[in-house]
Design an enzyme around this catalytic site. Structure first.
Site, PDB file in Angstrom:
ATOM      1  CB  CYS A 193      -4.688   1.797   8.419  1.00 41.73           C
ATOM      2  SG  CYS A 193      -3.648   2.218   7.064  1.00 41.73           S
ATOM      3  CB  THR A 195      -1.257   1.889   4.357  1.00 45.11           C
ATOM      4  OG1 THR A 195      -2.391   1.102   4.057  1.00 45.11           O
ATOM      5  CG2 THR A 195      -0.706   2.481   3.071  1.00 45.11           C
ATOM      6  N   GLY A 228      -8.439   8.076  11.424  1.00 41.82           N
ATOM      7  CA  GLY A 228      -7.542   8.761  12.353  1.00 41.82           C
ATOM      8  C   GLY A 228      -8.211   9.465  13.513  1.00 41.82           C
ATOM      9  N   GLY A 315      -3.695  -4.218   6.937  1.00 44.72           N
ATOM     10  CA  GLY A 315      -4.596  -3.923   8.049  1.00 44.72           C
ATOM     11  C   GLY A 315      -4.386  -4.916   9.161  1.00 44.72           C
ATOM     12  CB  THR A 340     -15.715  22.297  19.051  1.00 43.52           C
ATOM     13  OG1 THR A 340     -15.346  21.063  19.609  1.00 43.52           O
ATOM     14  CG2 THR A 340     -14.554  22.907  18.290  1.00 43.52           C
TER      15      THR A 340
HETATM   16  P1  5GP Z   1     -10.529   4.796  11.853  1.00 44.10           P
HETATM   17  O1  5GP Z   1     -11.733   5.647  12.026  1.00 44.10           O
HETATM   18  O2  5GP Z   1     -10.704   3.431  12.429  1.00 44.10           O
HETATM   19  O3  5GP Z   1      -9.269   5.453  12.318  1.00 44.10           O
HETATM   20  O4  5GP Z   1     -10.321   4.617  10.274  1.00 44.10           O
HETATM   21  C1  5GP Z   1     -11.302   4.028   9.450  1.00 44.10           C
HETATM   22  C2  5GP Z   1     -10.769   3.976   8.048  1.00 44.10           C
HETATM   23  O5  5GP Z   1      -9.604   3.141   7.971  1.00 44.10           O
HETATM   24  C3  5GP Z   1     -11.701   3.319   7.032  1.00 44.10           C
HETATM   25  O6  5GP Z   1     -12.754   4.142   6.648  1.00 44.10           O
HETATM   26  C4  5GP Z   1     -10.747   2.998   5.894  1.00 44.10           C
HETATM   27  O7  5GP Z   1     -10.500   4.090   5.045  1.00 44.10           O
HETATM   28  C5  5GP Z   1      -9.459   2.673   6.635  1.00 44.10           C
HETATM   29  N1  5GP Z   1      -9.233   1.220   6.670  1.00 44.10           N
HETATM   30  C6  5GP Z   1     -10.076   0.254   7.046  1.00 44.10           C
HETATM   31  N2  5GP Z   1      -9.502  -0.957   6.974  1.00 44.10           N
HETATM   32  C7  5GP Z   1      -8.258  -0.765   6.512  1.00 44.10           C
HETATM   33  C8  5GP Z   1      -7.173  -1.633   6.189  1.00 44.10           C
HETATM   34  O8  5GP Z   1      -7.212  -2.847   6.364  1.00 44.10           O
HETATM   35  N3  5GP Z   1      -6.053  -1.039   5.703  1.00 44.10           N
HETATM   36  C9  5GP Z   1      -5.976   0.304   5.515  1.00 44.10           C
HETATM   37  N4  5GP Z   1      -4.864   0.794   4.993  1.00 44.10           N
HETATM   38  N5  5GP Z   1      -6.959   1.154   5.835  1.00 44.10           N
HETATM   39  C10 5GP Z   1      -8.085   0.629   6.317  1.00 44.10           C
END
Ligand code: 5GP
Length: 372
Positions: A193, A195, A228, A315, A340
């Site tokens: 992400c 953002t 996250g 993204g 945990t």
């Molecule tokens: P991860 O587990 O990879 O840290 O986060 C997954 C989450 O990232 C997804 O469920 C979704 O909410 C968010 N996400 C996925 N693709 C994008 C994107 O292109 N831009 C943003 N801002 N968030 C994303």
């Protein structure tokens, strides 16, 4: 006037669990399956609370096939066309598989730009056996989303609705009172992400979970922490902070069951060998799979035929090391959570947050010497 909130906002890496005296002697005694009850959805669900993100790479049938065996959930990505007979058949046949518990662990997904009539027709179709919907948009604060949740709830009083994303208690409660069973929490923490970089908007995930879970539980709703998590410990911390469900993208990427081709690249290592009187660096093959954000330029091109001119990519595209079967990943996560729970004396998943005391730390992991 501009306001500044200067209370400390925390991420997963800013805390560690404080171990406590426990009555558990082994991690085998920790029960990671919880019975979920919902505000509107009339059925209960036995699940470990872990969800695969509804991203094109991780919200796949193949991931669903494996995760359901672990009572973990898959939010199918919204680009599956269920007018396609094979896709339609997958859902109806999956319903009869014993391990799927009648599609209990499968959500379909939608955004606000998608075809509403098609979605409503699917939800009304008695042969299409899915009663769980993930309504997913990047900015869960827009009034159109609340209106849509109300409309879906009115039309389908008995389906399970998860909606997001937000990071504050007020909006969490609004969405629940509008008809959501689960609110998805997280703006900006995702591994692909951008953002936070593009818009400057976001909130550290642990603090977002703490506030939103408290708000949700106060009105009989639930939350899903979304984004996250980089390791099993982060998933446990999300539960510790009060998340009922935890959604994972990057941790499930790079697996056999994730979509995308395997990329193989031959690279030179630091090791040297002698061959025919000459020395050369040893070569090895590294394997990756592509993983991309759903609002990355690549996703827009793949699934929407290009980026609309009023939008900008939020993204990115990365290559994730190949991990083999997703079974390895889910087993490691569940093993970590059990451990945990043993450290903090939580016999049941639901009790993790009750048993949690966090230390605030400035370093999550030990330094490592060399690559492991
Ligand atoms: P991860 O587990 O990879 O840290 O986060 C997954 C989450 O990232 C997804 O469920 C979704 O909410 C968010 N996400 C996925 N693709 C994008 C994107 O292109 N831009 C943003 N801002 N968030 C994303």
């Amino acid at each position: 006037m501009t306001q500044i909130r200067d209370s400390i906002e925390l991420d997963f890496c800013d805390v560690l669990f404080r171990p406590k005296r426990t009555t558990l002697n082994s991690r085998r005694e920790a029960d990671v399956i919880r019975k979920f009850k919902f505000k509107y959805y009339p059925q209960t669900l036995m699940s470990c609370g872990i969800m695969a993100a509804n991203m094109a790479t991780t919200g796949t049938f193949e991931i669903n096939d494996v995760l359901q065996k672990y009572q973990a959930i898959t939010c199918l990505h919204k680009h599956y066309d269920f007018q396609n007979k094979e896709n339609y058949r997958y859902i109806t046949q999956n319903y009869d598989k014993p391990e799927s518990a009648h599609n209990s662990y499968t959500f379909i997904s939608t955004g606000l730009r998608d075809d509403k009539e098609k979605l409503f027709a699917l939800l009304a179709d008695k042969n299409f056996k899915i009663d769980k919907l993930c309504i997913d948009i990047a900015n869960g604060y827009i009034p159109k989303l609340t209106d849509f949740v109300k409309e879906v709830r009115e039309k389908f009083p008995d389906i399970l609705i998860m909606v997001g994303n937000v990071v504050t208690g007020d909006m969490t409660q609004d969405l629940i009172l509008s008809g959501a069973d689960i609110v998805k929490v997280g703006i900006g923490p995702g591994s692909v992400c951008t953002t936070r970089k593009l818009t400057g908007v976001g909130r550290p995930q642990l603090s977002a979970i703490l506030e939103c879970s408290d708000a949700a539980h106060g009105v009989d709703g639930l939350i899903c922490s979304d984004g996250g998590c980089t390791c099993a410990g982060d998933v446990a911390k999300a539960f510790g902070a009060g998340a009922d469900f935890v959604m994972l993208g990057g941790m499930f990427a790079g697996t056999d069951e994730a979509a995308g081709d395997l990329i193989e690249r031959v690279v030179e290592t630091n090791e040297v060998i002698k061959e025919g009187g000459k020395t050369r660096f040893v070569q090895k093959t590294e394997r990756y799979k592509q993983f991309y954000g759903m609002s990355s330029q690549l996703a827009q091109e793949k699934h929407f035929g290009g980026m609309a001119c009023y939008r900008a990519s939020e993204g990115k595209v990365v290559e994730v090391s190949y991990k083999g079967s997703i079974e390895n990943v889910i087993q490691e996560i569940l093993g970590g959570i059990r451990s945990t729970m043993t450290y903090i004396g939580a016999r049941e998943l639901k009790n993790i947050s009750k048993c949690t005391t966090f230390y605030r730390v400035n370093r999550q992991l030990n330094e490592v010497f060399g690559k492991s």
